[in-house]
Motif scaffolding. Structure first.
Motif, mmCIF file in Angstrom:
data_model
loop_
_atom_site.group_PDB
_atom_site.id
_atom_site.type_symbol
_atom_site.label_atom_id
_atom_site.label_comp_id
_atom_site.label_asym_id
_atom_site.label_seq_id
_atom_site.Cartn_x
_atom_site.Cartn_y
_atom_site.Cartn_z
ATOM 1 N N LEU A 79 3.499 -19.893 -5.127
ATOM 2 C CA LEU A 79 3.538 -18.483 -5.546
ATOM 3 C C LEU A 79 2.131 -17.882 -5.587
ATOM 4 O O LEU A 79 1.939 -16.705 -5.262
ATOM 5 N N TYR A 80 1.149 -18.677 -5.984
ATOM 6 C CA TYR A 80 -0.203 -18.137 -6.205
ATOM 7 C C TYR A 80 -0.836 -17.631 -4.906
ATOM 8 O O TYR A 80 -1.332 -16.506 -4.839
ATOM 9 N N PHE A 81 -0.819 -18.468 -3.876
ATOM 10 C CA PHE A 81 -1.512 -18.088 -2.634
ATOM 11 C C PHE A 81 -0.850 -16.908 -1.921
ATOM 12 O O PHE A 81 -1.568 -16.018 -1.421
ATOM 13 N N PRO A 82 0.489 -16.834 -1.871
ATOM 14 C CA PRO A 82 1.086 -15.615 -1.312
ATOM 15 C C PRO A 82 0.683 -14.353 -2.075
ATOM 16 O O PRO A 82 0.474 -13.295 -1.474
ATOM 17 N N LEU A 83 0.542 -14.475 -3.391
ATOM 18 C CA LEU A 83 0.144 -13.299 -4.175
ATOM 19 C C LEU A 83 -1.298 -12.893 -3.857
ATOM 20 O O LEU A 83 -1.611 -11.698 -3.753
ATOM 21 N N VAL A 84 -2.171 -13.895 -3.699
ATOM 22 C CA VAL A 84 -3.563 -13.594 -3.318
ATOM 23 C C VAL A 84 -3.591 -12.892 -1.957
ATOM 24 O O VAL A 84 -4.256 -11.867 -1.770
ATOM 25 N N LEU A 85 -2.829 -13.448 -1.005
ATOM 26 C CA LEU A 85 -2.809 -12.862 0.340
ATOM 27 C C LEU A 85 -2.219 -11.451 0.323
ATOM 28 O O LEU A 85 -2.682 -10.572 1.050
ATOM 29 N N ALA A 86 -1.198 -11.242 -0.501
ATOM 30 C CA ALA A 86 -0.594 -9.905 -0.573
ATOM 31 C C ALA A 86 -1.588 -8.892 -1.141
ATOM 32 O O ALA A 86 -1.632 -7.736 -0.701
ATOM 33 N N THR A 87 -2.399 -9.332 -2.109
ATOM 34 C CA THR A 87 -3.435 -8.438 -2.644
ATOM 35 C C THR A 87 -4.412 -8.042 -1.543
ATOM 36 O O THR A 87 -4.750 -6.864 -1.378
ATOM 37 N N VAL A 88 -4.848 -9.054 -0.779
ATOM 38 C CA VAL A 88 -5.776 -8.785 0.332
ATOM 39 C C VAL A 88 -5.112 -7.864 1.360
ATOM 40 O O VAL A 88 -5.727 -6.900 1.839
ATOM 41 N N ALA A 89 -3.835 -8.148 1.678
ATOM 42 C CA ALA A 89 -3.123 -7.333 2.672
ATOM 43 C C ALA A 89 -3.018 -5.881 2.205
ATOM 44 O O ALA A 89 -3.145 -4.954 3.006
ATOM 45 N N GLY A 90 -2.783 -5.708 0.905
ATOM 46 C CA GLY A 90 -2.702 -4.352 0.376
ATOM 47 C C GLY A 90 -4.010 -3.595 0.591
ATOM 48 O O GLY A 90 -4.012 -2.423 1.002
ATOM 49 N N VAL A 91 -5.126 -4.266 0.335
ATOM 50 C CA VAL A 91 -6.441 -3.617 0.508
ATOM 51 C C VAL A 91 -6.696 -3.308 1.991
ATOM 52 O O VAL A 91 -7.172 -2.222 2.340
ATOM 53 N N VAL A 92 -6.362 -4.276 2.856
ATOM 54 C CA VAL A 92 -6.528 -4.042 4.295
ATOM 55 C C VAL A 92 -5.678 -2.836 4.713
ATOM 56 O O VAL A 92 -6.118 -1.976 5.486
ATOM 57 N N GLY A 93 -4.453 -2.775 4.174
ATOM 58 C CA GLY A 93 -3.552 -1.669 4.507
ATOM 59 C C GLY A 93 -4.065 -0.325 4.013
ATOM 60 O O GLY A 93 -3.870 0.694 4.675
ATOM 61 N N ILE A 94 -4.735 -0.323 2.864
ATOM 62 C CA ILE A 94 -5.324 0.926 2.360
ATOM 63 C C ILE A 94 -6.304 1.477 3.398
ATOM 64 O O ILE A 94 -6.330 2.671 3.678
ATOM 65 N N GLY A 95 -7.084 0.584 3.977
ATOM 66 C CA GLY A 95 -8.033 1.017 5.004
ATOM 67 C C GLY A 95 -7.358 1.485 6.275
ATOM 68 O O GLY A 95 -7.802 2.430 6.916
ATOM 69 N N LEU A 96 -6.248 0.808 6.637
ATOM 70 C CA LEU A 96 -5.600 1.111 7.908
ATOM 71 C C LEU A 96 -4.641 2.301 7.830
ATOM 72 O O LEU A 96 -4.260 2.848 8.866
ATOM 73 N N SER A 97 -4.245 2.690 6.620
ATOM 74 C CA SER A 97 -3.189 3.699 6.481
ATOM 75 C C SER A 97 -3.566 5.003 7.176
ATOM 76 O O SER A 97 -4.694 5.481 7.083
ATOM 77 N N ALA A 98 -2.558 5.553 7.867
ATOM 78 C CA ALA A 98 -2.798 6.776 8.639
ATOM 79 C C ALA A 98 -2.400 8.023 7.873
ATOM 80 O O ALA A 98 -2.780 9.129 8.234
ATOM 81 N N ASP A 99 -1.605 7.865 6.826
ATOM 82 C CA ASP A 99 -1.252 9.045 6.029
ATOM 83 C C ASP A 99 -1.201 8.702 4.545
ATOM 84 O O ASP A 99 -1.299 7.530 4.159
ATOM 85 N N LEU A 100 -1.055 9.736 3.737
ATOM 86 C CA LEU A 100 -1.136 9.552 2.280
ATOM 87 C C LEU A 100 -0.027 8.649 1.760
ATOM 88 O O LEU A 100 -0.249 7.874 0.837
#
Lengths: 179, 499
Positions: free
Chosen positions: B108-129
């Motif tokens: 459970l721990y490592f998927p949660l860490v990766l999801a946090t990172v993915a969320g931040v990466v997605g914030i950068g990649l997002s094309a709309d609000l």
């Protein structure tokens, strides 16, 4: 029949809402509220407001449900215990199912597509506009289920693992590399 | 792989890693952290490599998974956030593999860490609000579980509950702000068109309300004063690697998300002034709260608040006067903060790991006296980190503050001088709680500390990597500016894409 669908969907929204209020079981309440949101999202879509429908489905049916489950897991011991005893799979399936059914109904009832092959137009509308969001929400739901697994299981039934490293061993640094 | 497909590669690697790490954890007998940790680390390396490849391409790149719309838009800001997220995620993952942070629940721990990172990466990649909001929530939901991960400790559950409730309320305010923008522009959310649409619409009334909702909504997660009250408990009660992830990545990413959302607001709305006031308040209040703290992890938690203030203040100066150097300073401090806070919290975790079996209280500076002689890597890393956090040259924390001060000084007249003095004054104020940390680490060792062995190698590697980053970024800030400069330009000039 198709013309009466908006009314039917609204009726379903009210029905789910009533169950959410009346149910004594927190889990049933949460899932009913999620169902009401999915039904409302379908209605928004039928009413020609696709972005509002996406907001409703993602935020209300998806995120809010996860947040309710979080808070219940952290505070309500009885419900958390029942989640831990096997309802979690049902919760995960129910969440996925609600989202899936909502999307499927949405796909089949695209008002913009009307007589055309509805699936294709829906796919264009949904996947070209919000494909990455749907992917992200899927991961969000998965992560939410993992989180609820963590927040319910071990707090209520702490396992004493005798084979685990004893705290005292750490201070000694035995069998570990050191810097 | 074509250039366009490459745009989504970091996200796919991380999302795949979330599922892969979970399955690897489930298939491991005895819930060992090694296999899910390795899968998570591989996913992060893949994401980092694809980010580097994106950096070598001509930006921006637009891409949709299916169809012809815009699913993600890769800009220099996306590359900036993705690079930081993957580096911090990698350090946290390696640290968690060597410690007991995953608490027999590595699946459970490592998927949660990766999801946090993915969320931040997605914030950068997002094309709309709306995409920005969805990825912000992916990051938030993952951290909601990481804070109370030690679920058998009541204080951790209490901190987690406070964190979830406050941030959930913030999220709802943010989505309300987004819906106001949507209503105000008549259905436009895409960053490429939003700035123009907002300028074309008359009457700032609803837009000002939307800005307030966005600032408060994202501000809760960013721990902007007075919305910071969840932070000390959450950082203190999280596992050490999760604290590092929160302090080095999640909280600064929330500020960048706020900046990205506000970058489209036209000049008529006083975004800069609002952020200036909130930034000054946050750094000053945060510094006073940290003064007098004796619990090392709690002190570092409190000291994160003023650094939020510096970044928000830098963005405020930038939006207020349109000064390049202030945007550079704010984002440079985000980068520096990742190394400084990441290194500091991981080092505190290493000390806590060794002291876990020692009886008595061992979190205060008094109890940790002399730990520098027994665990020189961990204590040295904390020493470098606190000096950098205080802004001592030539470490990483100095440059971000310097650029923010230079940006403040560009504001004409006494106001500019006053703004610069606020930043400099707060930096000196922070020495009031950072210097006692240095003193304690290299004081005469207590009995409990005298018996400690050195930092385990698997924990030392990520700590040394973060410390090296802090030092190298200070000695050669040009490397950081190569990444920061273009990202700051995107934030300053909006995200309009020239067809």
């Amino acid at each position: 029949m198709i013309e009466q669908l908006p009314t039917a969907v609204l009726g379903l929204t009210v029905l789910f809402g009533l169950v959410a209020v009346a149910a004594r079981d927190f889990l049933v309440s949460i899932l009913s509220l999620s169902g009401a949101s999915v039904a409302l999202a379908v209605y928004f879509f039928l009413a020609g407001a696709p972005i509002a429908a996406v907001f409703e489905a993602v935020v209300a049916a998806g995120l809010i449900t996860v947040l309710f489950l979080f808070v219940i897991s952290l505070t309500e011991a009885d419900t958390a215990e029942r989640i831990e005893r096997g309802k979690l799979t049902v919760v995960g399936l129910a969440l996925g199912g609600l989202l899936g059914v909502g999307i499927a109904v949405w796909a089949l009832l695209d008002p913009v597509a009307s007589e055309a092959a509805t699936g294709t137009t829906f796919a264009q509308a949904l996947w070209s506009g919000r494909s990455v969001d749907l992917l992200a929400v899927t991961i969000l739901m998965f992560v939410g289920v993992l989180a609820v697994v963590r927040l319910t299981a071990e707090r209520l039934d702490p396992v004493t693992d005798t084979t685990a490293t004893q705290p005292g061993d750490r201070a000694s640094g035995q069998q570990e590399g050191e810097s | 792989m074509s250039g366009t497909h490459l745009a989504i590669a970091p996200l796919i690697a991380l999302f795949g890693g979330v599922l892969g790490a979970y399955l690897a954890g489930r298939s491991t007998r005895g819930r060992s952290a090694t296999r899910p940790g390795v899968v998570a680390a591989l996913a992060l390396v893949l994401a980092l490599a694809s980010t580097w490849l994106l950096w070598t391409r001509s930006l921006p790149i637009e891409y949709a998974l299916f169809g012809e719309g815009v699913g993600v838009r890769v800009t220099a800001l996306s590359v900036f956030l993705s690079t930081i997220a993957c580096m911090v995620g990698l350090a946290v993952t390696v640290h968690a593999m060597g410690s007991d942070d995953s608490d027999d629940a590595a699946d459970l721990y490592f998927p949660l860490v990766l999801a946090t990172v993915a969320g931040v990466v997605g914030i950068g990649l997002s094309a709309d609000l709306f995409s920005l909001y969805v990825f912000f929530e992916v990051m938030a939901v993952a951290t909601y579980a990481l804070v109370p991960f030690a679920v058998d400790r009541a204080t951790a559950v209490e901190a987690g509950l406070k964190y979830v409730i406050m941030n959930a309320a913030g999220s709802l305010l943010a989505i309300f702000g987004i819906s106001l923008v949507y209503a105000h522009t008549g259905g436009v959310l895409d960053f490429a068109a939003l700035s123009g649409a907002l300028t074309a619409t008359t009457g700032p009334g609803p837009l000002e309300a939307a800005v307030l909702f966005l600032v408060v909504g994202f501000g809760v997660k960013a721990a902007v004063v007075p919305l910071h009250t969840w932070l000390p408990d959450a950082y203190t009660e999280s596992p050490a690697s999760a604290s590092a992830l929160l302090a080095a990545l999640a909280t600064p990413a929330a500020i960048v998300a706020m900046g990205k959302a506000l970058s489209v607001v036209p000049d008529g709305v006083s975004v800069g002034l609002l952020l200036l006031v909130l930034g000054a308040l946050t750094m000053t209040v945060g510094n006073f709260l940290a003064l007098g703290q004796r619990d090392l992890k709690r002190l570092l938690a409190y000291s994160s608040i003023p650094h939020v203030g510096y970044i928000v203040f830098g963005l405020g100066v930038g939006f207020y006067g349109g000064f390049d150097v202030a945007f550079d300073g704010a984002l440079f401090h985000v980068l520096a903060n990742a190394f400084m806070k990441g290194g500091a919290f991981l080092a505190v975790g290493a000390i806590g790991y060794r002291l876990a079996g020692v009886e008595g209280e061992h979190r205060t500076l008094d109890a940790l006296a002399g730990v520098g002689y027994r665990m020189p890597v961990a204590a040295g890393a904390i020493a470098v980190a606190v000096l950098a956090l205080a802004g001592v040259p030539p470490l990483a924390g100095f440059w971000g503050k310097l650029f923010i001060v230079l940006g403040s000084a560009e504001v004409s007249g006494a106001v500019g001088v006053g703004l610069a003095v606020i930043v400099v004054g707060n930096s000196f104020l922070s020495l009031g709680y950072y210097l006692p940390v240095l003193g304690a680490l290299f004081d005469s060792p207590t009995d409990a500390v005298s018996s400690l062995d050195r930092t385990p190698t698997r924990l030392a590697v990520p700590i040394l990597a973060m410390t090296a980053g802090t030092i190298l970024l200070g000695l050669a800030p040009a490397f950081g500016l190569d990444l920061v400069g273009p990202a700051a330009d995107v934030l300053q000039h909006g995200l309009e894409v020239t067809p």
